[in-house]
Design a protein around this motif. Structure first.
Motif, PDB file in Angstrom:
ATOM      1  N   LYS A  90     -11.680   5.222  -3.047  1.00  0.00           N
ATOM      2  CA  LYS A  90     -10.626   5.769  -3.899  1.00  0.00           C
ATOM      3  C   LYS A  90      -9.883   6.863  -3.136  1.00  0.00           C
ATOM      4  N   PRO A  91      -8.559   6.938  -3.305  1.00  0.00           N
ATOM      5  CA  PRO A  91      -7.803   8.001  -2.612  1.00  0.00           C
ATOM      6  C   PRO A  91      -8.205   9.377  -3.153  1.00  0.00           C
ATOM      7  N   ALA A  92      -8.133  10.353  -2.287  1.00  0.00           N
ATOM      8  CA  ALA A  92      -8.475  11.727  -2.674  1.00  0.00           C
ATOM      9  C   ALA A  92      -7.475  12.234  -3.706  1.00  0.00           C
ATOM     10  N   GLU A  93      -7.999  12.936  -4.697  1.00  0.00           N
ATOM     11  CA  GLU A  93      -7.126  13.493  -5.725  1.00  0.00           C
ATOM     12  C   GLU A  93      -6.570  14.818  -5.258  1.00  0.00           C
ATOM     13  N   ASN A  94      -5.305  15.028  -5.521  1.00  0.00           N
ATOM     14  CA  ASN A  94      -4.667  16.311  -5.181  1.00  0.00           C
ATOM     15  C   ASN A  94      -4.864  17.294  -6.318  1.00  0.00           C
ATOM     16  N   ALA A 120       0.847  -1.198   0.000  1.00  0.00           N
ATOM     17  CA  ALA A 120       0.000   0.000   0.000  1.00  0.00           C
ATOM     18  C   ALA A 120       0.878   1.241   0.000  1.00  0.00           C
ATOM     19  N   PRO A 121       0.495   2.245  -0.771  1.00  0.00           N
ATOM     20  CA  PRO A 121       1.272   3.487  -0.780  1.00  0.00           C
ATOM     21  C   PRO A 121       1.321   4.108   0.617  1.00  0.00           C
ATOM     22  N   PRO A 122       2.403   4.816   0.932  1.00  0.00           N
ATOM     23  CA  PRO A 122       2.503   5.451   2.249  1.00  0.00           C
ATOM     24  C   PRO A 122       1.318   6.381   2.506  1.00  0.00           C
ATOM     25  N   GLY A 123       0.803   6.320   3.705  1.00  0.00           N
ATOM     26  CA  GLY A 123      -0.318   7.179   4.070  1.00  0.00           C
ATOM     27  C   GLY A 123      -1.671   6.651   3.645  1.00  0.00           C
ATOM     28  N   ARG A 124      -1.715   5.505   3.009  1.00  0.00           N
ATOM     29  CA  ARG A 124      -2.983   4.933   2.567  1.00  0.00           C
ATOM     30  C   ARG A 124      -3.262   3.667   3.341  1.00  0.00           C
ATOM     31  N   ASP A 125      -4.427   3.593   3.912  1.00  0.00           N
ATOM     32  CA  ASP A 125      -4.834   2.423   4.659  1.00  0.00           C
ATOM     33  C   ASP A 125      -5.206   1.326   3.663  1.00  0.00           C
TER      34      ASP A 125
END
Length: 60
Positions: free
Chosen positions: A55-59, A44-49
């Motif tokens: 879906k991860p928040a888009e920057n 898993a990418p760092p900071g992602r559970d």
């Protein structure tokens, strides 16, 4: 220590067995399942559970 009832634990374990198509009676299957879960956590990418299915928040 788990703070759940024994029946709840057994129900959840059986549910995992059915979903993953493994048997808790087979040590090799349980080791393979454990390693697959660890791999997912470590990948898993760092900071992602890794358990978060959203879906991860888009920057931006």
């Amino acid at each position: 220590m788990l703070f759940i009832h024994r029946n709840t634990l057994m129900y959840r374990l059986k549910k995992i067995e059915n979903i993953c198509r493994v048997s808790s009676e087979e040590p090799r299957e349980m080791i393979a399942l454990h390693l697959a879960i660890l791999r997912a956590i470590l990948a898993a990418p760092p900071g992602r559970d890794p358990q978060n299915r959203e879906k991860p928040a888009e920057n931006g």
